[in-house]
Design a protein around this motif. Structure first.
Motif, PDB file in Angstrom:
ATOM      1  N   GLY A  79       0.822  -1.207   0.000  1.00 21.82           N
ATOM      2  CA  GLY A  79       0.000   0.000   0.000  1.00 21.82           C
ATOM      3  C   GLY A  79       0.848   1.245   0.000  1.00 21.82           C
ATOM      4  O   GLY A  79       2.041   1.218  -0.325  1.00 21.82           O
ATOM      5  N   LYS A  80       0.229   2.358   0.350  1.00 21.81           N
ATOM      6  CA  LYS A  80       0.933   3.626   0.433  1.00 21.81           C
ATOM      7  C   LYS A  80       1.983   3.575   1.544  1.00 21.81           C
ATOM      8  O   LYS A  80       1.732   3.041   2.625  1.00 21.81           O
ATOM      9  N   ALA A  81       3.139   4.153   1.271  1.00 22.99           N
ATOM     10  CA  ALA A  81       4.198   4.175   2.275  1.00 22.99           C
ATOM     11  C   ALA A  81       3.751   4.934   3.517  1.00 22.99           C
ATOM     12  O   ALA A  81       4.120   4.578   4.647  1.00 22.99           O
ATOM     13  N   SER A  82       2.927   5.966   3.320  1.00 24.75           N
ATOM     14  CA  SER A  82       2.467   6.771   4.458  1.00 24.75           C
ATOM     15  C   SER A  82       1.571   5.991   5.411  1.00 24.75           C
ATOM     16  O   SER A  82       1.415   6.361   6.576  1.00 24.75           O
ATOM     17  N   ASN A  83       0.974   4.913   4.932  1.00 24.26           N
ATOM     18  CA  ASN A  83       0.073   4.117   5.776  1.00 24.26           C
ATOM     19  C   ASN A  83       0.758   2.910   6.408  1.00 24.26           C
ATOM     20  O   ASN A  83       0.133   2.189   7.190  1.00 24.26           O
ATOM     21  N   ALA A  84       2.009   2.671   6.060  1.00 21.21           N
ATOM     22  CA  ALA A  84       2.723   1.503   6.585  1.00 21.21           C
ATOM     23  C   ALA A  84       3.174   1.751   8.020  1.00 21.21           C
ATOM     24  O   ALA A  84       3.644   2.844   8.368  1.00 21.21           O
ATOM     25  N   ASN A  85       3.040   0.742   8.846  1.00 25.36           N
ATOM     26  CA  ASN A  85       3.487   0.822  10.238  1.00 25.36           C
ATOM     27  C   ASN A  85       4.935   0.318  10.299  1.00 25.36           C
ATOM     28  O   ASN A  85       5.185  -0.877  10.357  1.00 25.36           O
ATOM     29  N   THR A  86       5.864   1.247  10.277  1.00 26.21           N
ATOM     30  CA  THR A  86       7.275   0.869  10.226  1.00 26.21           C
ATOM     31  C   THR A  86       7.736   0.133  11.474  1.00 26.21           C
ATOM     32  O   THR A  86       8.726  -0.610  11.429  1.00 26.21           O
ATOM     33  N   SER A  87       7.029   0.300  12.576  1.00 26.76           N
ATOM     34  CA  SER A  87       7.431  -0.378  13.811  1.00 26.76           C
ATOM     35  C   SER A  87       7.244  -1.891  13.728  1.00 26.76           C
ATOM     36  O   SER A  87       7.768  -2.638  14.554  1.00 26.76           O
ATOM     37  N   ASN A  88       6.499  -2.351  12.717  1.00 21.51           N
ATOM     38  CA  ASN A  88       6.267  -3.790  12.552  1.00 21.51           C
ATOM     39  C   ASN A  88       7.437  -4.493  11.853  1.00 21.51           C
ATOM     40  O   ASN A  88       7.426  -5.716  11.728  1.00 21.51           O
ATOM     41  N   TYR A  89       8.420  -3.713  11.401  1.00 25.15           N
ATOM     42  CA  TYR A  89       9.489  -4.288  10.591  1.00 25.15           C
ATOM     43  C   TYR A  89      10.856  -3.976  11.188  1.00 25.15           C
ATOM     44  O   TYR A  89      11.128  -2.848  11.623  1.00 25.15           O
ATOM     45  N   LEU A  90      11.721  -4.972  11.178  1.00 20.78           N
ATOM     46  CA  LEU A  90      13.059  -4.815  11.736  1.00 20.78           C
ATOM     47  C   LEU A  90      14.014  -4.126  10.768  1.00 20.78           C
ATOM     48  O   LEU A  90      14.976  -3.475  11.180  1.00 20.78           O
ATOM     49  N   LYS A  91      13.769  -4.266   9.459  1.00 20.45           N
ATOM     50  CA  LYS A  91      14.657  -3.673   8.457  1.00 20.45           C
ATOM     51  C   LYS A  91      13.838  -2.826   7.499  1.00 20.45           C
ATOM     52  O   LYS A  91      12.853  -3.297   6.934  1.00 20.45           O
ATOM     53  N   ILE A  92      14.250  -1.571   7.337  1.00 26.05           N
ATOM     54  CA  ILE A  92      13.585  -0.664   6.415  1.00 26.05           C
ATOM     55  C   ILE A  92      14.527  -0.385   5.253  1.00 26.05           C
ATOM     56  O   ILE A  92      15.684   0.008   5.447  1.00 26.05           O
ATOM     57  N   VAL A  93      14.041  -0.609   4.031  1.00 23.53           N
ATOM     58  CA  VAL A  93      14.834  -0.352   2.825  1.00 23.53           C
ATOM     59  C   VAL A  93      14.244   0.846   2.111  1.00 23.53           C
ATOM     60  O   VAL A  93      13.084   0.814   1.690  1.00 23.53           O
ATOM     61  N   GLU A  94      15.013   1.925   2.007  1.00 28.77           N
ATOM     62  CA  GLU A  94      14.563   3.124   1.313  1.00 28.77           C
ATOM     63  C   GLU A  94      14.713   2.926  -0.193  1.00 28.77           C
ATOM     64  O   GLU A  94      15.795   2.597  -0.692  1.00 28.77           O
TER      65      GLU A  94
END
Length: 433
Positions: free
Chosen positions: A63-78
């Motif tokens: 979905g939209k990046a703005s709606n993603a819950n980043t706290s659910n993921y250990l690794k974030i790839v820009e």
């Protein structure tokens, strides 16, 4: 003599180390979110500034990046400015069945015999093929590996392209049986002093009858006591209960029409036409019977002299407009090596009238439906396998199809190949000059 033998064995040991495929990736251990990219779902939809998240090999967010819950993921790839696609699927290919065409010992794409549906490509698949390794940097992560030769060539399986062996590689075993419908016309053998012009195949009725006789006998066997055991008859049982598809190589209108009517007459539930050069002339027959078409690679000349020279480029548009489920198949000259060009074949169809996202569907969502793996692959949707890749730009354009990351079932795979190693080696040489 003994010293010579030891030196030879040592050399072979080093050679094998140097030429082995990369070690397959380990299972996904940490959740990953790729954000900021343009996401091509594989069903015709696009999400700008989107995100894809996955955990334990399965997609958990799209979905939209703005709606993603980043706290659910250990690794974030820009991935701002980049593009995310489902893994491309190479259909009707012999990847992993032949390594070097000129070396018979590495050629295992067919067996002796005319009607051999019980021959299975799955167990012949070479997971350490360096040719398989070479297609992944262009985004081809899955393939329908199929046999060749004979009237009924055998049974294909769907493989993922990063594995230790054929067991690990198998995504769906024995998905389809492959048949070569008899040619209505044939050319004389020039090397035998025959006229090379196209002429009607005088053996056509006999060859068609041979196929009908086999299927008739197989159905009778399957309805009976099944004694004595007959492997060819037993191997086609899935055609009648819908668990397997019949892929029929057919190009002209007569071949396609008679092949489809043959399937209907014998109660074969799922058929796919392979090649389909004149499929646009019988779209009603195909649509009414829900027969999909896998088109031959478009980078070729027309099949007949009176075809529009651009006909191979426009055929996907004609079928899509008629509502035919369409994909691309890989058979032909140098087919294993040319499988790496799969996205550019789709790009050629896009250049000649097919909408870009519909061209993407040819090798993602459509291919997955035709292969019977749409519940696991082909589109980026929650719950499906995290088989996808990140590209610098448009993956259907060879100038911008430059993969940064690729994942099969959540495992980040190597994009190194013999070619990339040579490129790096000689880039350093010429940069220093």
């Amino acid at each position: 003599m003994k010293k010579y033998l030891y030196n030879l064995l040592f050399f072979l040991f080093l050679f094998n180390i140097g030429t082995a495929q990369q070690t397959p990736a380990l299972p996904q251990t940490e959740s990953i979110l790729i954000e900021g990219a343009t996401i091509h779902i594989g069903n015709g939809e696009v999400i700008n500034n989107g995100a894809v998240g996955f955990k334990d090999g399965k997609i958990t967010y799209v979905g939209k990046a703005s709606n993603a819950n980043t706290s659910n993921y250990l690794k974030i790839v820009e991935a701002s400015g980049k593009h995310i696609y489902p893994g491309f699927i190479g259909m009707n290919t012999t990847l992993g069945l032949v390594e070097i065409d000129a070396v018979r010992a590495t050629d295992d794409d067919g067996e002796i015999g005319g009607i051999i549906p019980h021959v299975r490509s799955q167990i012949a698949y070479n997971a350490e093929s360096k040719v398989v390794e070479s297609v992944r940097p262009n985004g081809i992560l899955l393939a329908q590996v199929a046999p060749r030769g004979g009237r009924i060539s055998g049974t294909s399986s769907i493989m993922q392209l990063d594995a230790w062996n054929w067991e690990d590689a198998t995504l769906k075993k024995d998905d389809a049986i492959h048949m070569n419908w008899p040619d209505t016309f044939k050319r004389g053998r020039r090397w035998m002093g025959e006229d090379p012009a196209l002429k009607p195949n005088k053996n056509y009725p006999k060859e068609v009858q041979e196929v009908k006789n086999f299927i008739t006998q197989a159905k009778a066997y399957l309805l009976g006591e099944k004694k004595p055991k007959n492997l060819p008859f037993e191997s086609v049982a899935g055609l009648f209960d819908g668990t397997q598809k019949l892929f029929i190589k057919a190009n002209d209108t007569k071949q396609i029409t008679e092949a489809v009517n043959f399937g209907i007459a014998f109660g074969i539930k799922n058929m796919v036409i392979v090649g389909g050069n004149e499929a646009h002339l019988v779209t009603d027959l195909l649509a009414n019977n829900k027969v999909a078409v896998l088109l031959s690679r478009p980078h070729r000349l027309p099949n007949t002299d009176d075809d529009n020279v651009k006909h191979p480029f426009m055929l996907a548009t004609l079928l899509e407009e008629a509502g035919i489920l369409t994909g691309i198949e890989m058979s032909g000259q140098m087919e294993r090596m040319n499988t790496r060009n799969l996205p550019f074949y789709a790009g050629t169809f896009a250049a000649y009238g097919l909408a870009k996202e519909k061209a993407v569907k040819l090798i993602t969502g459509n291919a997955a439906q035709i292969a019977g793996i749409a519940d696991r692959a082909g589109t980026l949707q929650v719950g499906k396998d995290a088989t996808l890749f990140v590209s610098e730009g448009d993956a259907l354009d060879m100038r911008t199809n430059q993969l940064l990351h690729a994942f099969i079932q959540g495992r980040e795979i190597s994009l190194e190949t013999h070619q990339t190693k040579l490129w790096k080696r000689y880039s350093k040489k010429y940069q220093s000059d």
